[in-house]
Design a protein around this motif. Structure first.
Motif, PDB file in Angstrom:
ATOM      1  N   PHE A 137       0.837  -1.193   0.000  1.00 48.58           N
ATOM      2  CA  PHE A 137       0.000   0.000   0.000  1.00 48.58           C
ATOM      3  C   PHE A 137       0.877   1.249   0.000  1.00 48.58           C
ATOM      4  O   PHE A 137       2.036   1.218   0.441  1.00 48.58           O
ATOM      5  CB  PHE A 137      -0.896   0.028   1.247  1.00 48.58           C
ATOM      6  CG  PHE A 137      -1.920  -1.072   1.314  1.00 48.58           C
ATOM      7  CD1 PHE A 137      -2.858  -1.225   0.303  1.00 48.58           C
ATOM      8  CD2 PHE A 137      -1.958  -1.940   2.399  1.00 48.58           C
ATOM      9  CE1 PHE A 137      -3.817  -2.227   0.371  1.00 48.58           C
ATOM     10  CE2 PHE A 137      -2.908  -2.938   2.472  1.00 48.58           C
ATOM     11  CZ  PHE A 137      -3.844  -3.087   1.462  1.00 48.58           C
ATOM     12  N   SER A 138       0.305   2.349  -0.446  1.00 45.76           N
ATOM     13  CA  SER A 138       1.048   3.608  -0.477  1.00 45.76           C
ATOM     14  C   SER A 138       1.012   4.337   0.861  1.00 45.76           C
ATOM     15  O   SER A 138       1.806   5.246   1.093  1.00 45.76           O
ATOM     16  CB  SER A 138       0.480   4.524  -1.569  1.00 45.76           C
ATOM     17  OG  SER A 138      -0.873   4.858  -1.294  1.00 45.76           O
ATOM     18  N   LYS A 139       0.097   3.948   1.757  1.00 46.95           N
ATOM     19  CA  LYS A 139      -0.051   4.605   3.058  1.00 46.95           C
ATOM     20  C   LYS A 139       0.080   3.588   4.183  1.00 46.95           C
ATOM     21  O   LYS A 139      -0.215   2.401   4.007  1.00 46.95           O
ATOM     22  CB  LYS A 139      -1.424   5.275   3.169  1.00 46.95           C
ATOM     23  CG  LYS A 139      -1.748   6.286   2.088  1.00 46.95           C
ATOM     24  CD  LYS A 139      -0.983   7.583   2.279  1.00 46.95           C
ATOM     25  CE  LYS A 139      -1.420   8.626   1.247  1.00 46.95           C
ATOM     26  NZ  LYS A 139      -0.686   9.894   1.417  1.00 46.95           N
ATOM     27  N   GLY A 140       0.502   4.067   5.361  1.00 50.40           N
ATOM     28  CA  GLY A 140       0.578   3.229   6.543  1.00 50.40           C
ATOM     29  C   GLY A 140       1.941   2.589   6.724  1.00 50.40           C
ATOM     30  O   GLY A 140       2.786   2.609   5.826  1.00 50.40           O
ATOM     31  N   HIS A 147      -2.850  -7.069   6.404  1.00 48.75           N
ATOM     32  CA  HIS A 147      -2.804  -6.592   7.786  1.00 48.75           C
ATOM     33  C   HIS A 147      -2.848  -5.077   7.692  1.00 48.75           C
ATOM     34  O   HIS A 147      -1.833  -4.435   7.401  1.00 48.75           O
ATOM     35  CB  HIS A 147      -1.529  -7.064   8.481  1.00 48.75           C
ATOM     36  CG  HIS A 147      -1.518  -6.811   9.953  1.00 48.75           C
ATOM     37  ND1 HIS A 147      -0.403  -7.029  10.746  1.00 48.75           N
ATOM     38  CD2 HIS A 147      -2.488  -6.353  10.794  1.00 48.75           C
ATOM     39  CE1 HIS A 147      -0.694  -6.739  11.997  1.00 48.75           C
ATOM     40  NE2 HIS A 147      -1.942  -6.302  12.059  1.00 48.75           N
ATOM     41  N   LEU A 148      -4.024  -4.510   7.939  1.00 52.15           N
ATOM     42  CA  LEU A 148      -4.213  -3.084   7.691  1.00 52.15           C
ATOM     43  C   LEU A 148      -3.690  -2.216   8.825  1.00 52.15           C
ATOM     44  O   LEU A 148      -3.417  -2.683   9.933  1.00 52.15           O
ATOM     45  CB  LEU A 148      -5.700  -2.786   7.455  1.00 52.15           C
ATOM     46  CG  LEU A 148      -6.366  -3.479   6.266  1.00 52.15           C
ATOM     47  CD1 LEU A 148      -7.735  -2.863   5.998  1.00 52.15           C
ATOM     48  CD2 LEU A 148      -5.502  -3.440   5.010  1.00 52.15           C
ATOM     49  N   HIS A 177      -5.529   5.912   7.233  1.00 55.58           N
ATOM     50  CA  HIS A 177      -4.685   5.042   6.397  1.00 55.58           C
ATOM     51  C   HIS A 177      -5.447   3.806   5.949  1.00 55.58           C
ATOM     52  O   HIS A 177      -5.294   3.351   4.815  1.00 55.58           O
ATOM     53  CB  HIS A 177      -3.427   4.637   7.153  1.00 55.58           C
ATOM     54  CG  HIS A 177      -2.442   5.746   7.315  1.00 55.58           C
ATOM     55  ND1 HIS A 177      -1.356   5.667   8.165  1.00 55.58           N
ATOM     56  CD2 HIS A 177      -2.360   6.968   6.718  1.00 55.58           C
ATOM     57  CE1 HIS A 177      -0.653   6.787   8.095  1.00 55.58           C
ATOM     58  NE2 HIS A 177      -1.244   7.594   7.235  1.00 55.58           N
ATOM     59  N   ARG A 178      -6.283   3.253   6.834  1.00 56.81           N
ATOM     60  CA  ARG A 178      -7.070   2.072   6.462  1.00 56.81           C
ATOM     61  C   ARG A 178      -8.001   2.366   5.298  1.00 56.81           C
ATOM     62  O   ARG A 178      -8.198   1.526   4.413  1.00 56.81           O
ATOM     63  CB  ARG A 178      -7.880   1.555   7.653  1.00 56.81           C
ATOM     64  CG  ARG A 178      -7.059   0.898   8.731  1.00 56.81           C
ATOM     65  CD  ARG A 178      -7.917   0.060   9.660  1.00 56.81           C
ATOM     66  NE  ARG A 178      -8.921   0.813  10.386  1.00 56.81           N
ATOM     67  CZ  ARG A 178      -8.707   1.456  11.523  1.00 56.81           C
ATOM     68  NH1 ARG A 178      -7.505   1.459  12.062  1.00 56.81           N
ATOM     69  NH2 ARG A 178      -9.683   2.103  12.133  1.00 56.81           N
ATOM     70  N   GLN A 179      -8.577   3.551   5.278  1.00 62.60           N
ATOM     71  CA  GLN A 179      -9.485   3.902   4.190  1.00 62.60           C
ATOM     72  C   GLN A 179      -8.750   3.978   2.850  1.00 62.60           C
ATOM     73  O   GLN A 179      -9.241   3.505   1.824  1.00 62.60           O
ATOM     74  CB  GLN A 179     -10.201   5.221   4.504  1.00 62.60           C
ATOM     75  CG  GLN A 179     -11.128   5.155   5.709  1.00 62.60           C
ATOM     76  CD  GLN A 179     -12.127   4.016   5.604  1.00 62.60           C
ATOM     77  OE1 GLN A 179     -12.890   3.933   4.640  1.00 62.60           O
ATOM     78  NE2 GLN A 179     -12.138   3.138   6.592  1.00 62.60           N
ATOM     79  N   TYR A 180      -7.567   4.551   2.862  1.00 58.52           N
ATOM     80  CA  TYR A 180      -6.750   4.561   1.646  1.00 58.52           C
ATOM     81  C   TYR A 180      -6.391   3.133   1.226  1.00 58.52           C
ATOM     82  O   TYR A 180      -6.415   2.783   0.045  1.00 58.52           O
ATOM     83  CB  TYR A 180      -5.460   5.366   1.863  1.00 58.52           C
ATOM     84  CG  TYR A 180      -5.645   6.867   1.876  1.00 58.52           C
ATOM     85  CD1 TYR A 180      -6.159   7.548   0.776  1.00 58.52           C
ATOM     86  CD2 TYR A 180      -5.274   7.615   2.996  1.00 58.52           C
ATOM     87  CE1 TYR A 180      -6.313   8.926   0.783  1.00 58.52           C
ATOM     88  CE2 TYR A 180      -5.423   9.006   3.014  1.00 58.52           C
ATOM     89  CZ  TYR A 180      -5.949   9.648   1.908  1.00 58.52           C
ATOM     90  OH  TYR A 180      -6.110  11.005   1.922  1.00 58.52           O
ATOM     91  N   GLN A 181      -6.031   2.315   2.205  1.00 58.12           N
ATOM     92  CA  GLN A 181      -5.636   0.939   1.909  1.00 58.12           C
ATOM     93  C   GLN A 181      -6.797   0.137   1.333  1.00 58.12           C
ATOM     94  O   GLN A 181      -6.610  -0.665   0.403  1.00 58.12           O
ATOM     95  CB  GLN A 181      -5.096   0.278   3.184  1.00 58.12           C
ATOM     96  CG  GLN A 181      -3.754   0.844   3.629  1.00 58.12           C
ATOM     97  CD  GLN A 181      -3.260   0.250   4.937  1.00 58.12           C
ATOM     98  OE1 GLN A 181      -4.021  -0.366   5.684  1.00 58.12           O
ATOM     99  NE2 GLN A 181      -1.979   0.444   5.234  1.00 58.12           N
ATOM    100  N   LEU A 182      -7.995   0.339   1.843  1.00 59.10           N
ATOM    101  CA  LEU A 182      -9.164  -0.370   1.313  1.00 59.10           C
ATOM    102  C   LEU A 182      -9.443   0.046  -0.133  1.00 59.10           C
ATOM    103  O   LEU A 182      -9.837  -0.780  -0.963  1.00 59.10           O
ATOM    104  CB  LEU A 182     -10.384  -0.110   2.192  1.00 59.10           C
ATOM    105  CG  LEU A 182     -10.382  -0.832   3.541  1.00 59.10           C
ATOM    106  CD1 LEU A 182     -11.516  -0.311   4.427  1.00 59.10           C
ATOM    107  CD2 LEU A 182     -10.521  -2.337   3.352  1.00 59.10           C
ATOM    108  N   GLN A 183      -9.235   1.321  -0.445  1.00 62.21           N
ATOM    109  CA  GLN A 183      -9.398   1.766  -1.834  1.00 62.21           C
ATOM    110  C   GLN A 183      -8.406   1.049  -2.753  1.00 62.21           C
ATOM    111  O   GLN A 183      -8.764   0.585  -3.838  1.00 62.21           O
ATOM    112  CB  GLN A 183      -9.193   3.282  -1.922  1.00 62.21           C
ATOM    113  CG  GLN A 183     -10.285   4.112  -1.272  1.00 62.21           C
ATOM    114  CD  GLN A 183      -9.978   5.594  -1.332  1.00 62.21           C
ATOM    115  OE1 GLN A 183      -9.237   6.065  -2.203  1.00 62.21           O
ATOM    116  NE2 GLN A 183     -10.518   6.352  -0.399  1.00 62.21           N
ATOM    117  N   GLU A 184      -7.156   0.964  -2.325  1.00 57.79           N
ATOM    118  CA  GLU A 184      -6.137   0.311  -3.144  1.00 57.79           C
ATOM    119  C   GLU A 184      -6.379  -1.197  -3.226  1.00 57.79           C
ATOM    120  O   GLU A 184      -6.131  -1.820  -4.265  1.00 57.79           O
ATOM    121  CB  GLU A 184      -4.751   0.608  -2.573  1.00 57.79           C
ATOM    122  CG  GLU A 184      -4.375   2.079  -2.683  1.00 57.79           C
ATOM    123  CD  GLU A 184      -3.014   2.392  -2.079  1.00 57.79           C
ATOM    124  OE1 GLU A 184      -2.206   1.454  -1.911  1.00 57.79           O
ATOM    125  OE2 GLU A 184      -2.763   3.571  -1.777  1.00 57.79           O
TER     126      GLU A 184
END
Length: 260
Positions: free
Chosen positions: A118-121, A140-141, A147-154
């Motif tokens: 992911f790009s974030k976190g 593992h978010l 950051h989790r919201q960005y990760q879910l988008q990706e």
């Protein structure tokens, strides 16, 4: 088929093993004895696929052994492991932290494997494993909501490229509950194996649902349960499923209650 999802917390244990002589001291101790207990448990439920979160690949606490490799050897399974921190991450350069990752174990041939970040976190790893009939994504978010919201988008974008039924599983750290993933689930059409919303954390007295198994409609749930196993701060999730042309229905599976 049987899928086991388990955040083993590097084999650090729970209770006195984890918190004596000071909080979380178990993360600085050798973990061989508790890992043997974890191996015995996993062997007892005879999984076809295992998703392991928080695995030590060879620090001093695992006596330089890769825990995923040891478990796979004991169960006669193939395995895929990767560090959960990208090569450019500061954590990747820190002793002990650079040995922390996630793993997938299975009793069938792997068609392909990919490691996404992911790009974030801080926790960025996504393990993608393609098997004969499905694609599995293990995650593992982040601990941070934004950051989790960005990760879910990706993660949605990664899943969109899969051409087989999909399983997405891992420690999602959804501290506000499954509603945090509402847009992700609506966009992907994935369902939760844990339809009753049983908690898995902390294992000694579960109050939060942090660990999830999501799956495509082409996959049919046969059974789901959370055994009262206290070898990590997370309880394991066990899901029996098969793949069919007919979409899964909400009331179709036989679901066992979580044991007290």
């Amino acid at each position: 088929m049987r899928f086991l999802l388990y955040n083993i917390s590097y084999g650090a244990g729970v209770g006195r093993d984890l918190h004596f002589p000071f909080p979380y001291a178990g993360h600085l101790k050798r973990t061989g004895r508790n890992l043997n207990r974890i191996v015995s448990f996993i062997k007892s439920v005879e999984p076809d696929i295992v998703g392991l979160v928080e695995v030590d690949s060879g620090s001093f606490r695992s006596q330089k052994n890769n825990q995923a490799e040891l478990i796979a050897e004991e169960l006669d399974l193939c395995h895929v492991f990767e560090s959960k921190y990208g090569e450019n991450s500061v954590a990747h350069k820190v002793p002990v932290l650079n040995k922390q990752g996630n793993a997938v174990l299975m009793n069938q041939r792997i068609s392909s494997r990919k490691f996404h970040y992911f790009s974030k976190g801080i926790k960025r790893l996504v393990i993608e494993v393609e098997l004969k009939d499905l694609s599995l994504f293990l995650v593992h978010l982040s601990l941070k909501f934004r950051h989790r919201q960005y990760q879910l988008q990706e993660l949605f974008q990664m899943i969109e490229s899969a051409d087989k039924p999909v399983i997405v599983a891992g420690d999602f750290n959804l501290f506000e509950g499954e509603n945090e993933a509402a847009l992700f689930l609506a966009a992907t059409g994935l369902k939760s194996a844990n339809r009753a919303g049983w908690a898995s954390y902390p294992s000694t007295a579960p109050r939060k649902q942090l660990d999830y198994i999501f799956y495509s409609p082409e996959i049919r749930t046969r059974n789901f349960y959370i055994p009262p196993v206290r070898l990590s701060d997370h309880a394991p999730l066990i899901w029996d499923f098969d793949i069919s042309d007919a979409p899964d229905h909400i009331n179709s599976p036989s679901v066992r209650q979580r044991a007290a």
